[in-house]
Design a protein around this motif. Structure first.
Motif, PDB file in Angstrom:
ATOM      1  N   UNK A  61      18.387  48.414 -17.970  1.00 24.95           N
ATOM      2  CA  UNK A  61      19.546  47.510 -17.987  1.00 24.95           C
ATOM      3  C   UNK A  61      19.981  47.070 -16.598  1.00 24.95           C
ATOM      4  N   UNK A  62      19.470  47.670 -15.572  1.00 24.22           N
ATOM      5  CA  UNK A  62      19.929  47.338 -14.225  1.00 24.22           C
ATOM      6  C   UNK A  62      19.605  45.905 -13.848  1.00 24.22           C
ATOM      7  N   UNK A  63      18.570  45.325 -14.521  1.00 25.09           N
ATOM      8  CA  UNK A  63      18.175  43.968 -14.191  1.00 25.09           C
ATOM      9  C   UNK A  63      19.223  42.933 -14.611  1.00 25.09           C
ATOM     10  N   UNK A  64      20.277  43.372 -15.300  1.00 22.63           N
ATOM     11  CA  UNK A  64      21.257  42.436 -15.795  1.00 22.63           C
ATOM     12  C   UNK A  64      22.412  42.183 -14.831  1.00 22.63           C
ATOM     13  N   UNK A  65      22.503  42.926 -13.737  1.00 21.39           N
ATOM     14  CA  UNK A  65      23.623  42.722 -12.828  1.00 21.39           C
ATOM     15  C   UNK A  65      23.539  41.323 -12.217  1.00 21.39           C
ATOM     16  N   UNK A  66      24.711  40.727 -11.988  1.00 16.46           N
ATOM     17  CA  UNK A  66      24.756  39.360 -11.471  1.00 16.46           C
ATOM     18  C   UNK A  66      24.075  39.269 -10.110  1.00 16.46           C
ATOM     19  N   UNK A  67      24.337  40.254  -9.252  1.00 17.48           N
ATOM     20  CA  UNK A  67      23.729  40.261  -7.921  1.00 17.48           C
ATOM     21  C   UNK A  67      22.209  40.295  -8.016  1.00 17.48           C
ATOM     22  N   UNK A  68      21.713  41.182  -8.899  1.00 20.15           N
ATOM     23  CA  UNK A  68      20.266  41.309  -9.051  1.00 20.15           C
ATOM     24  C   UNK A  68      19.653  40.025  -9.605  1.00 20.15           C
ATOM     25  N   UNK A  69      20.365  39.381 -10.532  1.00 20.61           N
ATOM     26  CA  UNK A  69      19.862  38.147 -11.125  1.00 20.61           C
ATOM     27  C   UNK A  69      19.752  37.034 -10.091  1.00 20.61           C
ATOM     28  N   UNK A  70      20.820  36.831  -9.310  1.00 17.01           N
ATOM     29  CA  UNK A  70      20.812  35.779  -8.295  1.00 17.01           C
ATOM     30  C   UNK A  70      19.727  36.048  -7.252  1.00 17.01           C
ATOM     31  N   UNK A  71      19.611  37.315  -6.841  1.00 14.97           N
ATOM     32  CA  UNK A  71      18.595  37.676  -5.856  1.00 14.97           C
ATOM     33  C   UNK A  71      17.196  37.476  -6.412  1.00 14.97           C
ATOM     34  N   UNK A  72      17.039  37.820  -7.694  1.00 12.97           N
ATOM     35  CA  UNK A  72      15.708  37.755  -8.298  1.00 12.97           C
ATOM     36  C   UNK A  72      15.244  36.322  -8.524  1.00 12.97           C
ATOM     37  N   UNK A  73      16.164  35.388  -8.731  1.00 11.68           N
ATOM     38  CA  UNK A  73      15.767  34.029  -9.065  1.00 11.68           C
ATOM     39  C   UNK A  73      15.169  33.291  -7.862  1.00 11.68           C
ATOM     40  N   UNK A  74      15.376  33.801  -6.637  1.00 11.94           N
ATOM     41  CA  UNK A  74      14.794  33.189  -5.441  1.00 11.94           C
ATOM     42  C   UNK A  74      13.498  33.922  -5.106  1.00 11.94           C
ATOM     43  N   UNK A  75      12.351  33.250  -5.198  1.00  9.99           N
ATOM     44  CA  UNK A  75      11.077  33.950  -4.966  1.00  9.99           C
ATOM     45  C   UNK A  75      10.858  34.278  -3.495  1.00  9.99           C
ATOM     46  N   UNK A  76      10.373  35.464  -3.231  1.00  7.99           N
ATOM     47  CA  UNK A  76       9.963  35.822  -1.870  1.00  7.99           C
ATOM     48  C   UNK A  76       8.560  35.312  -1.602  1.00  7.99           C
ATOM     49  N   UNK A  77       7.822  35.075  -2.671  1.00 10.31           N
ATOM     50  CA  UNK A  77       6.463  34.546  -2.562  1.00 10.31           C
ATOM     51  C   UNK A  77       6.146  33.752  -3.810  1.00 10.31           C
ATOM     52  N   UNK A  78       5.774  32.489  -3.648  1.00  7.37           N
ATOM     53  CA  UNK A  78       5.418  31.677  -4.809  1.00  7.37           C
ATOM     54  C   UNK A  78       4.142  32.197  -5.443  1.00  7.37           C
ATOM     55  N   UNK A  79       3.278  32.787  -4.647  1.00  7.04           N
ATOM     56  CA  UNK A  79       2.046  33.377  -5.194  1.00  7.04           C
ATOM     57  C   UNK A  79       2.396  34.547  -6.110  1.00  7.04           C
TER      58      UNK A  79
END
Length: 420
Positions: free
Chosen positions: A126-144
């Motif tokens: 369930x940790x993947x549901x935090x707003x901070x984690x979501x916003x951070x996750x939506x920006x890719x560190x690598x498109x590959x």
């Protein structure tokens, strides 16, 4: 059209065969044989889903990027995006409300009178549901990396930046790059046509495996819940079609008919993602702008999961009913709002609807262990969730395409430029 009908027929035939074979194995073979069959036959499903996933990342990137580059006007992109988000919001509210209304009327959890038990682990992250984690996750560190993991939202974000930048380069370079990207996307659609020939076998494997291990009882137990949920899905589908009718009139019925193949694939494989390439192809054949469809459809896969939202509201109240927990009107409103917001960040998360429920229920003093009631039938429920996700995103794309620039001639070939 004949090929589509033939493939649909094969899918239905292999679904029925899967139920029959699964029933025979469950009825006349031991548990060990059932497990062996399930573990081995699902290799076909895994192969099919992997083949589809192989196509999705390059297809989304190329179609979305080329579409944005050909739009060129940033205000047009903002206009289309705004319309899409507005529609997603309306669809979210409707689907959650319908799920809530139906579960109250049917009351599938009434009389169960369960007692809460402490469950240390439900094996649901369930940790993947935090707003901070979501916003951070939506920006890719690598498109590959994003493409390797089929992170649709990350691919969309990168494609937006790439497409906007590509729209500003000199016209000759722009046209050359667009031509290359369109060539790749058309090739990926051809690859999809080849992969879809394997769909009936994958569907047979998926259905037979679940029936072989759980038997037809998986359909008979929780009959009231399953019937109620699928009634909710049907009503939501009809309302979505009605909304589509308000904008594109009788064409919405043609669209629903054209989407039956992708819907069947999503239903049978419990993966709306598996239906993405065919959904895009059918929308273009229907007359949607290729560039606009390539822009709106990926957004829908991240933010317009109407099936999951229906399921979350229906299931949350079912669990509350099962534990005889009474919620006030304000608590119900807050729960629905929380579910709507949480569902926007779970695209690509395994068992995403269960993740949302496990993270949300404890805040309203509803035992998260209640999702154990659903895990045994989650596969059956996921079939309906996935199917309506395809229908909802298809109607959304068609309506926005109609409002922005009108529907094109349905006879246009995929290889022809559809905009500009």
């Amino acid at each position: 059209m004949k090929n589509i009908n033939k493939l649909t027929q094969y899918i239905l035939i292999f679904m029925i065969l899967g139920i029959g074979v699964g029933f025979v194995i469950n009825k006349w073979f031991g548990i060990a044989s059932q497990q062996i069959w399930s573990e081995n036959i699902t290799l076909l499903t895994d192969v099919f889903l992997n083949l589809i996933k192989m196509v999705i990342a390059p297809l989304i990137f190329c179609t979305l990027t080329s579409g944005i580059m050909k739009l060129k006007d940033i205000s047009a992109i903002r206009n289309i995006g705004g319309r899409a988000i507005s529609w997603f919001l309306v669809a979210s509210i409707l689907s959650i409300f319908i799920g809530l209304l139906m579960v109250v009327l049917i009351n599938p959890g009434g009389g169960m009178n369960l007692i809460s038990t402490d469950v240390q682990s439900l094996n649901v992250e369930t940790s993947s549901l935090s707003f901070r984690a979501f916003i951070s996750h939506m920006i890719p560190t690598s498109i590959v990396g994003a493409m390797a993991n089929n992170e649709i939202l990350q691919i969309v974000i990168f494609a937006l930046f790439f497409g906007i930048a590509g729209a500003s380069i000199p016209q000759q370079q722009n046209e050359q790059l667009v031509s290359l990207l369109e060539g790749i996307s058309n090739t990926m659609l051809k690859v999809t046509n080849i992969v879809m020939l394997f769909a009936p076998f994958a569907i047979f494997a998926s259905i037979s495996a679940i029936i072989a291990t759980q038997g037809l009882d998986v359909l008979l137990n929780y009959t009231k819940f399953i019937f109620g949920f699928y009634t909710t899905i049907l009503i939501t589908s009809l309302i979505l079609i009605l909304l589509g009718y308000l904008f594109i009139k009788e064409k919405v019925f043609t669209l629903a008919s054209m989407l039956k193949n992708p819907i069947l694939v999503a239903f049978s494989t419990t993966s709306s993602e598996a239906a993405y390439p065919k959904t895009l192809e059918q929308l273009i054949k229907f007359g949607c702008s290729k560039n606009l469809a390539s822009f709106v459809l990926p957004l829908g896969y991240s933010f317009n999961l109407v099936g999951s939202m229906c399921y979350c509201s229906f299931s949350a109240m079912f669990i509350a009913q099962a534990y005889d927990i009474q919620l006030s009107n304000s608590e119900i409103f807050t729960l629905m709002l929380t579910l709507m917001l949480a569902s926007k960040g779970i695209a690509g998360v395994p068992r995403s609807a269960l993740v949302v429920l496990a993270a949300t229920l404890p805040s309203f003093n509803i035992p998260a262990s209640g999702i154990l009631l659903l895990m045994g039938i989650d596969h059956i429920l996921d079939m309906g969730r996935s199917a309506i996700n395809v229908l909802g995103n298809g109607i959304t794309t068609a309506v926005i395409s109609h409002n922005v620039e009108g529907l094109k001639n349905p006879e246009l070939e995929l290889e022809q430029p559809l905009l500009g």
